[in-house]
Structures are given as structure tokens and as C-alpha cells.
Design a protein around this motif. Structure first.
Motif, mmCIF file in Angstrom:
data_model
loop_
_atom_site.group_PDB
_atom_site.id
_atom_site.type_symbol
_atom_site.label_atom_id
_atom_site.label_comp_id
_atom_site.label_asym_id
_atom_site.label_seq_id
_atom_site.Cartn_x
_atom_site.Cartn_y
_atom_site.Cartn_z
ATOM 1 N N ALA A 1 -7.515 2.745 -0.210
ATOM 2 C CA ALA A 1 -6.732 3.703 0.577
ATOM 3 C C ALA A 1 -5.280 3.263 0.690
ATOM 4 C CB ALA A 1 -7.343 3.860 1.970
ATOM 5 N N ARG A 2 -5.055 1.959 0.896
ATOM 6 C CA ARG A 2 -3.679 1.469 0.970
ATOM 7 C C ARG A 2 -2.956 1.687 -0.349
ATOM 8 N NH1 ARG A 2 -6.114 -2.720 3.951
ATOM 9 N NH2 ARG A 2 -6.208 -4.055 2.111
ATOM 10 N N ARG A 3 -3.646 1.414 -1.452
ATOM 11 C CA ARG A 3 -3.025 1.603 -2.760
ATOM 12 C C ARG A 3 -2.694 3.076 -3.006
ATOM 13 N NH1 ARG A 3 -6.759 0.555 -7.219
ATOM 14 N NH2 ARG A 3 -6.665 2.772 -7.562
ATOM 15 N N ARG A 4 -3.613 3.953 -2.653
ATOM 16 C CA ARG A 4 -3.351 5.393 -2.827
ATOM 17 C C ARG A 4 -2.218 5.868 -1.922
ATOM 18 N NH1 ARG A 4 -9.446 7.918 -3.103
ATOM 19 N NH2 ARG A 4 -9.912 7.217 -5.208
ATOM 20 N N ALA A 5 -2.165 5.336 -0.699
ATOM 21 C CA ALA A 5 -1.079 5.709 0.210
ATOM 22 C C ALA A 5 0.263 5.243 -0.348
ATOM 23 C CB ALA A 5 -1.311 5.122 1.599
ATOM 24 N N ASP A 6 0.290 4.049 -0.918
ATOM 25 C CA ASP A 6 1.521 3.556 -1.547
ATOM 26 C C ASP A 6 1.941 4.459 -2.706
ATOM 27 O OD1 ASP A 6 1.856 1.461 0.157
ATOM 28 O OD2 ASP A 6 0.983 -0.044 -1.194
ATOM 29 N N GLU A 7 0.970 4.862 -3.523
ATOM 30 C CA GLU A 7 1.274 5.729 -4.658
ATOM 31 C C GLU A 7 1.794 7.094 -4.184
ATOM 32 O OE1 GLU A 7 -2.292 5.893 -6.951
ATOM 33 O OE2 GLU A 7 -2.084 3.817 -7.656
ATOM 34 N N ARG A 8 1.164 7.655 -3.132
ATOM 35 C CA ARG A 8 1.640 8.943 -2.613
ATOM 36 C C ARG A 8 3.035 8.818 -2.031
ATOM 37 N NH1 ARG A 8 -3.969 9.898 -0.798
ATOM 38 N NH2 ARG A 8 -3.431 8.620 0.995
ATOM 39 N N LEU A 9 3.281 7.728 -1.298
ATOM 40 C CA LEU A 9 4.610 7.520 -0.725
ATOM 41 C C LEU A 9 5.641 7.374 -1.827
ATOM 42 C CD1 LEU A 9 6.324 7.043 1.826
ATOM 43 C CD2 LEU A 9 5.813 4.604 1.581
ATOM 44 N N TRP A 10 5.310 6.648 -2.868
ATOM 45 C CA TRP A 10 6.248 6.459 -3.969
ATOM 46 C C TRP A 10 6.500 7.785 -4.695
ATOM 47 C CZ3 TRP A 10 9.727 3.092 -4.824
ATOM 48 C CH2 TRP A 10 10.364 3.028 -6.054
ATOM 49 N N ASN A 11 5.457 8.583 -4.903
ATOM 50 C CA ASN A 11 5.641 9.888 -5.548
ATOM 51 C C ASN A 11 6.487 10.819 -4.693
ATOM 52 O OD1 ASN A 11 4.207 9.190 -7.825
ATOM 53 N ND2 ASN A 11 2.264 9.931 -7.014
#
Length: 159
Positions: free
Chosen positions: A101-111
Motif C-alpha cells: 500500500a505504501r508503494r502504491r501510494a508513493d506511485e500515485r503521489l508521483w503520478n
């Protein structure tokens, strides 16, 4: 994707996982423990029955009593082992899911930051400040820590 603006470690990846204060057996841990114990006892009884098959033809009552005694001993022995194994499995799966979940949140924030120049500017400023002092900025870290803790506590992460 611009590789010069990416960071090698995320803010969320630096956070420690939220741990329960009191290790309470949840319903899923109890259920998994029960299933593991049941599977272990069943496998042990099938193996014992297979090994005693020739002997059991002439000593039916003794074989029946031996299987019951083996079942009771197996239940007592495997109960604590299966409970500990279930707790470790549930804890491991929860940590893995929170990491995902943290990794996906980082990816969404970066996108989102790539599409929004203001957000990208704020992230760049935060990363530059973090590089200057060698630590994540307190405001961003505090915000992300609280957000990650809420997500883990409320189980808002998905596998």
C-alpha cells in the motif's frame, strides 16, 4: 518519466510499520490456527493409520485406542505450534500488504505530481531540503506518518 526528478527512497518506505500495542488473537488468526491444527492432526492420523494398517487387522480395538490417543496428543502438541505459526503468517501478510500500500501510494503521489506542477514543485522542495540536511523534512514526514498509520489502522490498503 523524468529520471532526474525521481528519488531512490520514498518517504513512506522510511516509516516504520504500525504495530499493535497488545497482541490480541483476531478472528482470522484463530481461524487460521484452527485450520492448520486440523490439517496437521488429520495428516498425522492418516499417516499413522497407513503405518498400522496391517497390524490393525488383527488388533482392531488396540489400533482404535492408539489412533484416539495419537489424535489427543497431536491436538495438544499442535495447538500452540499452529497458533504461533498463524500469528506469524498473519503478521507477515499484514506487513507485506502495508508495504504494498505504501508503494502504491508513493506511485500515485508521483503520478499526480507529474501532472500537477504545483505538487511537483512542493515535492522537489521537500526532497531538496531533505538532501540538504540529510533527513526527511519534519512536516512531510509527520503528515505521511499519520496518513500511513491511519491507513494501516483502518486497513485501507488492498492486496
Amino acid at each position: 518519466m523524468n529520471t532526474s526528478t525521481t528519488t531512490t527512497s520514498s518517504v513512506l518506505a522510511q516509516l516504520s510499520t504500525v504495530r499493535a500495542k497488545h497482541p490480541v488473537l483476531s478472528a482470522s488468526t484463530k481461524a487460521l490456527s484452527t485450520w492448520l491444527s486440523t490439517a496437521g492432526v488429520a495428516a498425522l492420523l492418516v499417516l499413522a493409520n497407513h503405518l498400522m494398517d496391517d497390524w490393525a487387522e488383527t488388533h482392531l480395538m488396540a489400533a482404535w485406542l492408539a489412533l484416539w490417543a495419537l489424535a489427543i496428543v497431536a491436538i495438544v502438541v499442535l495447538r500452540s505450534v499452529s497458533r504461533m505459526l498463524a500469528q506469524n503468517m498473519i503478521t507477515g501478510l499484514n506487513q507485506w500488504s502495508a508495504h504494498l500500500a505504501r508503494r502504491r501510494a508513493d506511485e500515485r503521489l508521483w503520478n499526480m505530481a507529474q501532472a500537477d506542477s504545483r505538487l511537483m514543485g512542493e515535492l522537489q522542495t521537500a526532497m531538496d531540503r531533505a538532501d540538504e540536511i540529510g533527513l526527511p523534512t519534519p512536516n512531510l514526514t509527520t503528515y505521511m506518518t499519520r496518513r500511513a498509520a491511519r491507513m494501516v489502522h483502518n486497513r485501507l490498503y488492498y492486496i
